[in-house]
Motif scaffolding. Structure first.
Motif, mmCIF file in Angstrom:
data_model
loop_
_atom_site.group_PDB
_atom_site.id
_atom_site.type_symbol
_atom_site.label_atom_id
_atom_site.label_comp_id
_atom_site.label_asym_id
_atom_site.label_seq_id
_atom_site.Cartn_x
_atom_site.Cartn_y
_atom_site.Cartn_z
ATOM 1 N N UNK A 1 0.680 -1.102 0.356
ATOM 2 C CA UNK A 1 0.337 -0.064 0.068
ATOM 3 C C UNK A 1 1.511 0.922 -0.074
ATOM 4 N N UNK A 2 2.451 1.299 0.707
ATOM 5 C CA UNK A 2 3.045 2.269 1.058
ATOM 6 C C UNK A 2 3.307 2.440 -0.899
ATOM 7 N N UNK A 3 4.154 1.571 -1.242
ATOM 8 C CA UNK A 3 4.725 1.487 -2.423
ATOM 9 C C UNK A 3 3.253 2.125 -3.912
ATOM 10 N N UNK A 4 2.251 2.441 -3.644
ATOM 11 C CA UNK A 4 1.245 2.689 -4.608
ATOM 12 C C UNK A 4 0.802 4.217 -4.834
ATOM 13 N N UNK A 5 1.309 4.802 -2.219
ATOM 14 C CA UNK A 5 1.409 5.989 -2.532
ATOM 15 C C UNK A 5 2.559 7.201 -2.877
ATOM 16 N N UNK A 6 3.670 5.573 -2.131
ATOM 17 C CA UNK A 6 5.198 6.909 -3.058
ATOM 18 C C UNK A 6 6.071 6.158 -3.517
ATOM 19 N N UNK A 7 6.911 6.560 -5.012
ATOM 20 C CA UNK A 7 7.427 5.534 -5.551
ATOM 21 C C UNK A 7 8.742 5.010 -5.137
ATOM 22 N N UNK A 8 9.702 6.097 -3.409
ATOM 23 C CA UNK A 8 10.746 6.312 -3.215
ATOM 24 C C UNK A 8 10.699 6.374 -1.388
ATOM 25 N N UNK A 9 11.291 5.898 -1.017
ATOM 26 C CA UNK A 9 11.007 6.026 0.007
ATOM 27 C C UNK A 9 11.221 4.424 1.270
ATOM 28 N N UNK A 10 11.890 4.573 2.513
ATOM 29 C CA UNK A 10 12.166 3.939 3.149
ATOM 30 C C UNK A 10 10.783 3.460 3.524
ATOM 31 N N UNK A 11 10.129 2.464 4.490
ATOM 32 C CA UNK A 11 8.746 2.456 4.902
ATOM 33 C C UNK A 11 8.917 1.485 6.265
ATOM 34 N N UNK A 12 8.529 2.044 6.912
ATOM 35 C CA UNK A 12 9.102 1.516 8.583
ATOM 36 C C UNK A 12 7.635 1.778 9.349
ATOM 37 N N UNK A 13 7.800 -0.001 9.789
ATOM 38 C CA UNK A 13 5.859 0.264 10.410
ATOM 39 C C UNK A 13 7.141 -0.115 11.593
ATOM 40 N N UNK A 14 6.808 0.704 13.328
ATOM 41 C CA UNK A 14 6.893 0.087 14.458
ATOM 42 C C UNK A 14 5.725 -0.155 15.033
ATOM 43 N N UNK A 15 5.690 -1.331 15.008
ATOM 44 C CA UNK A 15 5.107 -1.932 16.360
ATOM 45 C C UNK A 15 4.785 -2.194 17.257
ATOM 46 N N UNK A 16 4.900 -3.086 18.169
ATOM 47 C CA UNK A 16 4.477 -3.304 19.837
ATOM 48 C C UNK A 16 5.883 -3.662 19.894
ATOM 49 N N UNK A 17 6.039 -4.673 18.610
ATOM 50 C CA UNK A 17 7.373 -5.785 19.011
ATOM 51 C C UNK A 17 8.689 -6.030 18.744
ATOM 52 N N UNK A 18 8.228 -5.377 16.953
ATOM 53 C CA UNK A 18 8.781 -5.356 16.010
ATOM 54 C C UNK A 18 9.014 -4.370 15.284
ATOM 55 N N UNK A 19 9.985 -3.291 14.836
ATOM 56 C CA UNK A 19 9.926 -3.259 13.904
ATOM 57 C C UNK A 19 10.319 -3.105 12.454
ATOM 58 N N UNK A 20 9.329 -3.663 11.400
ATOM 59 C CA UNK A 20 9.944 -3.576 9.530
ATOM 60 C C UNK A 20 10.852 -2.559 8.997
ATOM 61 N N UNK A 21 11.267 -2.713 8.311
ATOM 62 C CA UNK A 21 11.892 -2.103 7.624
ATOM 63 C C UNK A 21 12.235 -1.857 5.844
ATOM 64 N N UNK A 22 11.416 -1.505 5.078
ATOM 65 C CA UNK A 22 11.005 -2.557 3.546
ATOM 66 C C UNK A 22 12.260 -0.956 2.520
ATOM 67 N N UNK A 23 12.609 -0.979 2.221
ATOM 68 C CA UNK A 23 13.238 -0.373 1.160
ATOM 69 C C UNK A 23 12.176 -0.292 -0.246
ATOM 70 N N UNK A 24 11.551 0.720 -0.974
ATOM 71 C CA UNK A 24 10.927 0.703 -2.024
ATOM 72 C C UNK A 24 11.188 1.262 -2.561
ATOM 73 N N UNK A 25 11.414 1.165 -4.185
ATOM 74 C CA UNK A 25 12.297 2.070 -5.634
ATOM 75 C C UNK A 25 11.314 1.592 -6.934
ATOM 76 N N UNK A 26 11.061 3.050 -7.239
ATOM 77 C CA UNK A 26 10.058 2.878 -8.835
ATOM 78 C C UNK A 26 8.798 2.076 -7.988
ATOM 79 N N UNK A 27 7.995 2.370 -6.900
ATOM 80 C CA UNK A 27 6.636 2.008 -7.048
ATOM 81 C C UNK A 27 7.031 0.524 -6.798
ATOM 82 N N UNK A 28 8.264 -0.273 -6.440
ATOM 83 C CA UNK A 28 8.072 -1.067 -5.981
ATOM 84 C C UNK A 28 9.110 -1.805 -4.584
#
Length: 343
Positions: A126-153
């Motif tokens: 969902x983040x990649x559909x809205x932002x083509x270039x970014x580092x997506x970080x989801x900090x939940x109660x237990x872990x943090x995900x770090x997902x790179x997004x380039x060219x909307x992928x």
């Protein structure tokens, strides 16, 4: 109008989001403890379904298969899928299998390892559909995900938890759960470096509460029990944190305990900063890429972005919903993303 519910079934929480016509209309988060008995998981799913109301379509992702209630992840996936199908009780229910897409329950055995802990990817989609270039970080109660997004992928190197841990795309550093001493072996207290006691005396929720980032009382971002069973108050949190330093809360001033909590919070953020640096060092995303923050700890991600001089984008900005629903939905990014993408 077709209603869709996205489910994120975890080992500590069940999160569910309801959408109609691409707009989120409801969100719930309920604590569970499958390691203490699968009835806890069943109750949480039933409760969420009752609170959100009926829906024609259901899409499910999970991390509960990691619970030590199950012998291994594959058996956990099958058990959680069976529980979800029974408690949701709908004909149209599909399970998210990461890059493979959605599968029916009959395919769950073949796709078990793809289904296991794939919730990070649906949020990033969902983040990649809205932002083509970014580092997506989801900090939940237990872990943090770090997902790179380039060219909307999504250009993540890892898919499984083991792969993602190895390449820096998953770190066990969450907003509320987890042990503060996991991020620092010692801390400055009253002018001395004090080794921290490696016992389950406190959690990161106590650190947040002592700093004012988490309110007193039940609910919100902290649905888990305290380490000692005592209340979720600032005073009780300070007492729990004090035990990590071999002290009682009355041994130091309020300012000194706040400084202790601040040190622990910064130590945890440094772990996340190190993972961010690792991903930028491999060219995973553009050097000037924005940080997208999701989860209950996204305000901390916003602080990191500011400290690094980066643009911060709140995952809530991608959600069509009333303001009070939108904020809570951004806390529960995978469930929200499932509901909106399925729509």
């Amino acid at each position: 109008m077709t209603a869709i519910i996205g489910w994120d079934i975890g080992g500590a929480h069940v999160k569910a989001a309801r959408a109609q016509d691409g707009r989120l209309t409801g969100i719930v988060q309920i604590a569970c403890a499958p390691h203490e008995g699968l009835a806890s998981l069943e109750r949480a799913i039933r409760d969420a379904r009752e609170r959100l109301g009926p829906a024609e379509r259901h899409r499910v992702t999970m991390t509960a298969e990691l619970s030590d209630a199950f012998e291994n992840r594959a058996k956990g996936v099958l058990a959680v899928a069976a529980i979800a199908a029974r408690e949701i009780g709908a004909d149209d229910i599909l399970f998210y299998a990461g890059a493979r897409g959605f599968v029916a329950r009959a395919e769950a055995a073949d796709a078990a390892l793809a289904i296991a802990s794939a919730n990070w990817r649906v949020s990033a989609e969902l983040a990649a559909q809205n932002c083509a270039e970014a580092l997506f970080l989801d900090m939940g109660s237990t872990t943090t995900d770090l997902i790179p997004i380039r060219d909307g992928r999504i250009v993540a190197h890892g898919a499984s938890d083991a792969e993602r841990l190895a390449c820096g795309e998953l770190v066990y550093a969450g907003f509320a759960r987890g042990a503060p001493q996991a991020y620092a072996a010692r801390a400055p207290i009253n002018g001395q470096w004090i080794p921290l006691v490696n016992e389950a005396f406190a959690t990161m929720a106590d650190v947040r509460r002592a700093l004012g980032d988490l309110p007193e009382g039940e609910g919100g971002a902290d649905l888990s029990p305290t380490a000692d069973g005592r209340p979720k108050t600032i005073a009780a949190s300070r007492a729990r944190l004090a035990r990590l330093a071999g002290r009682d809360a009355g041994a130091l001033s309020d300012d000194q305990w706040r400084a202790f909590a601040d040190f622990l919070a910064r130590a945890q953020l440094r772990v996340i900063e190190d993972q961010i640096a690792l991903l930028f060092s491999r060219g995973a995303v553009a050097s000037d890429a924005a940080l997208i923050g999701a989860g209950v700890g996204r305000k901390l991600i916003a602080r990191l972005a500011q400290a690094q001089g980066r643009v911060f984008i709140d995952f809530a900005d991608f959600i069509a919903a009333e303001p009070q629903v939108k904020e809570k939905a951004a806390d529960c990014a995978p469930a929200t993303a499932l509901a909106l993408l399925a729509a």
